[in-house]
Design an enzyme around this catalytic site. Sequence first.
Site, PDB file in Angstrom:
ATOM      1  CB  SER A  45      -5.429  -7.909   4.898  1.00 50.83           C
ATOM      2  OG  SER A  45      -4.491  -8.350   5.484  1.00 50.83           O
ATOM      3  CB  CYS A 246       0.515  -5.829   3.424  1.00 52.18           C
ATOM      4  SG  CYS A 246      -0.934  -6.166   2.262  1.00 52.18           S
ATOM      5  N   GLY A 290      -6.021  -2.756  -0.983  1.00 53.24           N
ATOM      6  CA  GLY A 290      -7.047  -0.934  -1.221  1.00 53.24           C
ATOM      7  C   GLY A 290      -6.308   0.465  -0.906  1.00 53.24           C
ATOM      8  CE1 TYR A 291      -7.767   3.661   2.302  1.00 51.75           C
ATOM      9  CE2 TYR A 291      -8.473   1.991   2.709  1.00 51.75           C
ATOM     10  CZ  TYR A 291      -8.116   3.141   2.457  1.00 51.75           C
ATOM     11  OH  TYR A 291     -10.249   3.357   2.779  1.00 51.75           O
ATOM     12  CG  HIS A 331       0.693 -10.714   1.900  1.00 50.69           C
ATOM     13  ND1 HIS A 331       0.489 -10.529   2.714  1.00 50.69           N
ATOM     14  CD2 HIS A 331       0.034  -9.328   0.845  1.00 50.69           C
ATOM     15  CE1 HIS A 331      -0.556  -9.768   3.278  1.00 50.69           C
ATOM     16  NE2 HIS A 331      -0.738  -9.407   2.124  1.00 50.69           N
ATOM     17  CD  GLU A 333       2.135 -13.423   4.303  1.00 51.03           C
ATOM     18  OE1 GLU A 333       1.827 -12.903   3.406  1.00 51.03           O
ATOM     19  OE2 GLU A 333       3.780 -12.116   3.527  1.00 51.03           O
TER      20      GLU A 333
END
Length: 376
Positions: A45, A246, A290-291, A331, A333
């Site tokens: 990412s 995400c 970032g979104y 996240h 995980e």
Amino acid sequence: MQAKLLLEDGTLFTGTSFGSDRESVGEVVFNTGITGYQEVLSDPSYCGQIVTMTYPLIGNYGITRDDFESIRPYVHGFVVRRHEEIPSNWRAEYSVDRLLKEYDIPGISGIDTRMLTRKLRHFGTMKGILATGNKSIEELQEMLQATPLLRDQVARTSTTQIFSSPGSRERIVLVDFGAKSGILRELTQRGCDVVVVPHTATADEIRALRPDGIQLSNGPGDPKDVPHAIEMLQSVLGEIPVFGICLGHQLFALACGADTGRLKFGHRGGNHPVKELSTGRCFITSQNHGYTVVEESVANTELEVTHINNNDKTVEGLRHKQYPAFSVQYHPEAAPGPHDSSYLFDQFIEMIREHKRNTPTIPRQAALVAQLKGEQ
């Protein structure tokens, strides 16, 4: 050797070079994690970004192959206050400096990362160039202006081939938009039969694998740069249970008619508080994005908000009102942690089982006979 970090607003930081000796342009962002710098470096990412670590001491416990979250790092640069050249940990196999050199990634140490972080928080993330050598400021400015930020990060980080991690329980198709290894690890620990497919996989290609559920992975960049994934989701929603993480969360929202927007400086770290609206419980989560999903856009869809960020009240979780599908922005995980939200994988499996109980499928032999008769 001296290194320079030049931001698009003209701010210049001068420090010491480590890692690769070259120039690299990327979006300058910051991560607030105290531990987990290896997981940050290997998180797909971060593709196309120059990552600043706010914790001042980086590299003290070294690098070990067991802790990678992808096959290789995708960051465009690494910024730290102090780089520890000689790690001290029984698991360490080599140093951060060697890792960056191996994958041709430049690093800079010895700068005021606190000042840089405050600037990014105040003005937002911005483009920058990290460079070693003797190029002048004017040359670096010219390179910075001439180099656009990436828009194809998902294609750069996704697998190009289908592969499987066999298991004896539910078959999960993991759509790889730049997936962290932790997602595959959580599913396989639960005995799932996981098939990983490229980000370009179509709805029919996924159906042909006869999945019990679809896992949408994390990934880099703007979700609107992956329109084919939105089309795929719109085709399978309601037919196959879906869990998005995400970037997968943002794509799920777009597929259901909601909208996404850019955050000022994003959420990147391992200490973000998230509130579960149904229970009022607060979970500490790992995040890197970032979104975000625009909350107002959810109102006219079949989605409902399930989680919010306790810091800025942004949307952190969604659930479809009719179909077996949900998603989270953070996240579950998380590696190296926290592990508060790993229960979501159990919820996903239970949702799959409930869907199978409520919608029994035609036996495979009967479906094959019907198909052959139709072809005749």
